[in-house]
Each structure stands twice: as C-alpha cells, then as structure tokens.
Write a protein that holds these residues in place. Structure first.
Motif, PDB file in Angstrom:
ATOM      1  N   ALA A 195      39.016   0.756  37.615  1.00 53.49           N
ATOM      2  CA  ALA A 195      38.361   0.134  38.761  1.00 53.49           C
ATOM      3  C   ALA A 195      37.312  -0.894  38.350  1.00 53.49           C
ATOM      4  CB  ALA A 195      37.707   1.213  39.630  1.00 53.49           C
ATOM      5  N   VAL A 196      36.592  -0.619  37.268  1.00 54.86           N
ATOM      6  CA  VAL A 196      35.455  -1.463  36.893  1.00 54.86           C
ATOM      7  C   VAL A 196      35.852  -2.644  36.011  1.00 54.86           C
ATOM      8  CG1 VAL A 196      33.239  -1.494  35.661  1.00 54.86           C
ATOM      9  CG2 VAL A 196      33.824   0.445  37.133  1.00 54.86           C
ATOM     10  N   ALA A 197      36.749  -2.429  35.064  1.00 53.89           N
ATOM     11  CA  ALA A 197      37.065  -3.481  34.090  1.00 53.89           C
ATOM     12  C   ALA A 197      37.518  -4.797  34.732  1.00 53.89           C
ATOM     13  CB  ALA A 197      38.119  -2.974  33.105  1.00 53.89           C
ATOM     14  N   PRO A 198      38.384  -4.783  35.755  1.00 54.24           N
ATOM     15  CA  PRO A 198      38.800  -6.065  36.354  1.00 54.24           C
ATOM     16  C   PRO A 198      37.648  -6.847  36.979  1.00 54.24           C
ATOM     17  CG  PRO A 198      40.320  -4.308  36.961  1.00 54.24           C
ATOM     18  CD  PRO A 198      39.131  -3.650  36.336  1.00 54.24           C
ATOM     19  N   LYS A 199      36.571  -6.166  37.330  1.00 48.21           N
ATOM     20  CA  LYS A 199      35.422  -6.842  37.931  1.00 48.21           C
ATOM     21  C   LYS A 199      34.563  -7.554  36.891  1.00 48.21           C
ATOM     22  CE  LYS A 199      35.118  -3.309  41.562  1.00 48.21           C
ATOM     23  NZ  LYS A 199      34.274  -2.249  42.158  1.00 48.21           N
ATOM     24  N   TYR A 200      34.778  -7.214  35.636  1.00 48.80           N
ATOM     25  CA  TYR A 200      34.006  -7.806  34.535  1.00 48.80           C
ATOM     26  C   TYR A 200      34.972  -8.306  33.460  1.00 48.80           C
ATOM     27  CZ  TYR A 200      30.099  -5.484  36.826  1.00 48.80           C
ATOM     28  OH  TYR A 200      29.161  -5.069  37.751  1.00 48.80           O
ATOM     29  N   PRO A 201      35.735  -9.349  33.754  1.00 42.19           N
ATOM     30  CA  PRO A 201      36.779  -9.806  32.817  1.00 42.19           C
ATOM     31  C   PRO A 201      36.249 -10.286  31.478  1.00 42.19           C
ATOM     32  CG  PRO A 201      36.430 -11.401  34.580  1.00 42.19           C
ATOM     33  CD  PRO A 201      35.667 -10.170  34.963  1.00 42.19           C
ATOM     34  N   ASN A 202      34.975 -10.610  31.401  1.00 37.51           N
ATOM     35  CA  ASN A 202      34.409 -11.089  30.137  1.00 37.51           C
ATOM     36  C   ASN A 202      33.782  -9.973  29.311  1.00 37.51           C
ATOM     37  OD1 ASN A 202      35.082 -13.811  30.646  1.00 37.51           O
ATOM     38  ND2 ASN A 202      33.265 -14.044  31.941  1.00 37.51           N
ATOM     39  N   VAL A 203      33.831  -8.755  29.833  1.00 36.91           N
ATOM     40  CA  VAL A 203      33.317  -7.595  29.102  1.00 36.91           C
ATOM     41  C   VAL A 203      34.491  -6.831  28.510  1.00 36.91           C
ATOM     42  CG1 VAL A 203      32.076  -5.396  29.277  1.00 36.91           C
ATOM     43  CG2 VAL A 203      31.286  -7.389  30.580  1.00 36.91           C
ATOM     44  N   LYS A 204      34.377  -6.488  27.253  1.00 34.18           N
ATOM     45  CA  LYS A 204      35.432  -5.714  26.596  1.00 34.18           C
ATOM     46  C   LYS A 204      35.143  -4.225  26.785  1.00 34.18           C
ATOM     47  CE  LYS A 204      36.669  -9.103  23.053  1.00 34.18           C
ATOM     48  NZ  LYS A 204      35.850 -10.214  23.583  1.00 34.18           N
ATOM     49  N   PHE A 205      36.171  -3.509  27.233  1.00 36.84           N
ATOM     50  CA  PHE A 205      36.072  -2.073  27.432  1.00 36.84           C
ATOM     51  C   PHE A 205      37.027  -1.365  26.477  1.00 36.84           C
ATOM     52  CE2 PHE A 205      34.590  -3.812  31.397  1.00 36.84           C
ATOM     53  CZ  PHE A 205      33.647  -2.914  31.875  1.00 36.84           C
ATOM     54  N   ALA A 206      36.628  -0.190  26.019  1.00 34.63           N
ATOM     55  CA  ALA A 206      37.538   0.692  25.282  1.00 34.63           C
ATOM     56  C   ALA A 206      37.477   2.057  25.952  1.00 34.63           C
ATOM     57  CB  ALA A 206      37.136   0.818  23.818  1.00 34.63           C
ATOM     58  N   ILE A 207      38.590   2.768  25.942  1.00 31.22           N
ATOM     59  CA  ILE A 207      38.608   4.123  26.462  1.00 31.22           C
ATOM     60  C   ILE A 207      39.308   5.021  25.465  1.00 31.22           C
ATOM     61  CG2 ILE A 207      40.648   3.605  27.873  1.00 31.22           C
ATOM     62  CD1 ILE A 207      39.592   5.821  29.817  1.00 31.22           C
ATOM     63  N   ILE A 208      38.667   6.129  25.156  1.00 35.12           N
ATOM     64  CA  ILE A 208      39.205   7.096  24.209  1.00 35.12           C
ATOM     65  C   ILE A 208      40.086   8.095  24.935  1.00 35.12           C
ATOM     66  CG2 ILE A 208      38.563   8.922  22.576  1.00 35.12           C
ATOM     67  CD1 ILE A 208      35.951   7.323  22.107  1.00 35.12           C
ATOM     68  N   ASP A 209      41.236   8.374  24.359  1.00 35.07           N
ATOM     69  CA  ASP A 209      42.154   9.413  24.854  1.00 35.07           C
ATOM     70  C   ASP A 209      42.917   9.028  26.114  1.00 35.07           C
ATOM     71  OD1 ASP A 209      41.688  11.108  22.777  1.00 35.07           O
ATOM     72  OD2 ASP A 209      40.309  12.413  23.863  1.00 35.07           O
ATOM     73  N   ASP A 210      43.032   7.754  26.402  1.00 35.57           N
ATOM     74  CA  ASP A 210      43.840   7.340  27.549  1.00 35.57           C
ATOM     75  C   ASP A 210      44.421   5.963  27.288  1.00 35.57           C
ATOM     76  OD1 ASP A 210      44.449   7.770  30.664  1.00 35.57           O
ATOM     77  OD2 ASP A 210      43.856   5.682  30.353  1.00 35.57           O
ATOM     78  N   ASP A 211      45.708   5.819  27.600  1.00 40.59           N
ATOM     79  CA  ASP A 211      46.335   4.503  27.463  1.00 40.59           C
ATOM     80  C   ASP A 211      47.012   4.077  28.763  1.00 40.59           C
ATOM     81  OD1 ASP A 211      48.458   6.253  27.463  1.00 40.59           O
ATOM     82  OD2 ASP A 211      49.242   5.666  25.505  1.00 40.59           O
ATOM     83  N   SER A 212      46.511   4.598  29.890  1.00 43.39           N
ATOM     84  CA  SER A 212      47.135   4.300  31.182  1.00 43.39           C
ATOM     85  C   SER A 212      46.575   3.050  31.837  1.00 43.39           C
ATOM     86  CB  SER A 212      46.950   5.493  32.135  1.00 43.39           C
ATOM     87  OG  SER A 212      45.583   5.665  32.485  1.00 43.39           O
ATOM     88  N   VAL A 213      45.400   2.593  31.389  1.00 43.96           N
ATOM     89  CA  VAL A 213      44.772   1.432  32.020  1.00 43.96           C
ATOM     90  C   VAL A 213      45.335   0.157  31.400  1.00 43.96           C
ATOM     91  CG1 VAL A 213      42.608   0.288  32.587  1.00 43.96           C
ATOM     92  CG2 VAL A 213      42.677   2.778  32.403  1.00 43.96           C
TER      93      VAL A 213
END
Length: 367
Positions: free
Chosen positions: A135-153
C-alpha cells in the motif's frame, strides 16, 4: 528422485517415547542412514571487496513484533544494520517496532512516517508487513523499500529478501538426530503460517533422512493470525516442557522471542535446544541458557540486510540473490559452544548434497 527418497526414508511421527532425557553424551545412537560424503574442503562465498561508502543513506528499519532484543529474527536484522554502520559509515538509522495486536493501519503509518521523514531505504522486517508495503511503496516511488520473508509485493521500488529456511532447518533436523539419546526430538513453531511451516518441513525431513526410527513431537504456539506466538516465552516454555515430558530430548524452535521459554524448558528438563535465526548461543538475552543451546539454524537476515544496504549504496540491486540459500550462505548452522563439532563433517555432507541437488528439501511438512 530415488536417491532423494532413499536418503529421506520416511518414518511416521508418533507420540511418547522413553523419558530419560540427556543433555550430552555419545552421538549416533539414533542414526540409521549413512550420510552423504563430506566435501574435500569447505569454502566460503564471502570475500573482501571494495570499501563502500553509504554514509549518505538514511536507513529506516521497521521491526516485527519483539523488535531489537528478541535474540532472534529482529536482532539479526539489527546486526546487519549495525555492521553497515561499522563498515559503510551509515550514520542515520531510525528504528520502529510493531506491537503484537496492531492492525494494518498501524503498519502503514509506521512505513509512511519513515518515508515521509526522508528515510531511504526503508526495510520492513517480516512478512506481516506485506500488505502495508504494497500500500505504501507506490505512494513513494523514489523511496527504495525492502521486505524480509515476502516476495508477493510486485513494485519496482520493492526488493524481496527471502530465504531457504527449509534447507537450514534440514541440517538442524540431522543434528538433532545425531545428538538425541532417546531418538525422540521436538519442534516448536511460533505461529502456524506457511513461512514457519518451511522451518518445520525442513526439520522433519532432515531428521527422517538421518533416521527411520526417530520420534518427533511437533507443535505450534498459536494459529495463523495470532502473532503473539512470536512473543510468549511462557507458552513456549509450557509447550516445550510437554514435549520433553513426552520423551523429546532435543527441541528446535522457530518462535522468535518465545524461544527463550523453550530454552528454559530444556534447561529444566535436562534436554538440548536448537536456536533459530541468530547464533543464540552468543545472544546476551538468553546467555543463562547457553549450556543447553547445542546449535542454531542461522537464517542470515543480517547478511541480507547488510547486502541490501550495500546494493542500494552502489545502485546495484541486481547483485542480490533471488533467494538466500545454502549455496550463498544465506542459511546455515552455528558451531558456538562446540557441542556439534564432532558432527560437522556429517552436516557438511548433507549441506553439499542439498547444494548439488542430490537432496531436494520440501517446503511443506510431510507428517
């Protein structure tokens, strides 16, 4: 396939066994299978590279429940950031921790606050953040996000950091058989989710590959949806004590901060325990139980977080492995305390068999 089936010869899980628990002694009394040959020499995939300057990065770290100090999963992520501070000069890190009963809105708010305040990258520690990151990552396209233990996003600015937990847990199952005096071992999962089932699946498969007569106790603290199972040492103690009373003399936990209770039960019941994620023998918060921690299944969240920060700093996210597995030392086992030194050649043999494809480890439990 025939070779794999032969190595993983199936023994049915069953209930109680002998009750004479022993925390030490000769190895191999439970073993019925010849292990794969150990490799001629053990090599490491790590190598010193060019020094990376990440001092300009402002790193946001959103912990799962338990946070820094859980002696397990979150502490492993914290260790990766701490090493990035030391090696790459990261100066500005903002940490925030989830509570056991918080809703999705709280998780979204945590990530939003980090991104709004200029932290980039933002690392979400745990699959529980999947919906919030989506939900949050598309609102901040210039911010890099990583998520541990999930590859669904699936978003261009989101990097999944996922692991082959089943492979490391397979080696834990082998070790448990070799160190069990009763030929009776146990597993404690924190929350019954597909992720924790990977730990369970590998552990069961490893135990059965080493022995066709081993008995296995197998329990979870809470069902899916109730994440308190990762932060309830009292319940971990009670469940582990019941397994030990039933005859298990080696218990492996994949239960986060609840694992402290498993260690308590092992010490009280003259049994051995296997830690998870971090090298729990060396964790200060469980130091009083180190004499019963025979090994830990290392899930190198620290390596993944460190490598991710390095990849962001060098603008080379493509250098990261698709999955942190045995081949890239993304999972493994600890030898601190010396309790499994005598079976390292056995574990290395099984490790190489998994890496080569001779053994394929299941990701869902076969009971």
């Amino acid at each position: 396939m025939a070779g794999v089936l032969a190595l993983a010869g199936c023994a049915k899980d069953s209930g109680s066994g002998s009750s004479s628990n022993n925390a030490s002694g000769d190895t191999g009394s439970c073993v019925t299978s010849k292990p794969p040959a150990a490799p001629a020499a053990t090599t490491s995939s790590s190598a010193a590279g060019t020094k990376v300057d990440a001092s300009s990065l402002r790193v946001g770290l959103a912990y799962d429940i338990g946070g820094r100090g859980d002696a397990s999963f979150n502490d492993a992520a914290a260790a990766g950031v701490d090493k990035a501070k030391q090696d790459m000069g990261v100066k500005d890190v903002q940490e925030s921790t989830a509570s056991p009963s918080e809703d999705e809105a709280a998780k979204e708010q945590r990530l939003t606050q980090l991104a709004t305040n200029g932290y980039n990258p933002v690392i979400a520690v745990g699959f529980a953040y999947a919906e919030a990151v989506g939900a949050v990552a598309p609102k901040y396209p210039n911010v890099k996000f990583a998520i541990i233990d999930d590859d669904s996003v699936k978003a261009p600015n989101v990097t999944p950091l996922v692991f082959a937990e089943e492979q490391g847990s397979f080696l834990a199952g082998v070790a448990a058989v070799y160190k069990s005096k009763n030929c009776h071992i146990g597993f404690i999962g924190g929350v019954n989710t597909p992720l924790i089932q990977k730990f369970e699946a590998g552990y069961l498969a490893g135990a059965k590959a080493a022995s066709n007569k081993v008995k296995i106790e197998d329990q979870y603290l809470t069902p899916a949806g109730d994440n308190t199972g990762f932060q309830d040492p009292t319940k971990g103690n009670a469940k582990a004590a019941a397994e030990i009373a039933a005859g298990a003399d080696v218990v492996y936990h994949a239960a986060g901060a609840s694992g402290k209770g498993v260690f308590q039960a092992a010490k009280a019941g003259n049994a051995l325990a296997i830690g998870v994620d971090s090298d729990q023998y060396n964790q200060k918060t469980v130091a009083e139980y180190r004499d019963v921690i025979m090994t830990s299944m290392l899930k190198r969240v620290d390596v993944a977080v460190y490598d991710y920060i390095q990849a962001v700093a060098t603008n080379n996210l493509g250098s990261l492995p698709k999955r942190f597995d045995l081949k890239v030392d993304g999972v493994g086992y600890a030898t601190s305390g010396g309790k499994i030194d005598d079976i390292v050649p056995v574990l290395e043999g099984y490790k190489q068999a998994i890496i080569s494809g001779q053994i394929t480890v299941p990701t869902t439990p076969a009971k």
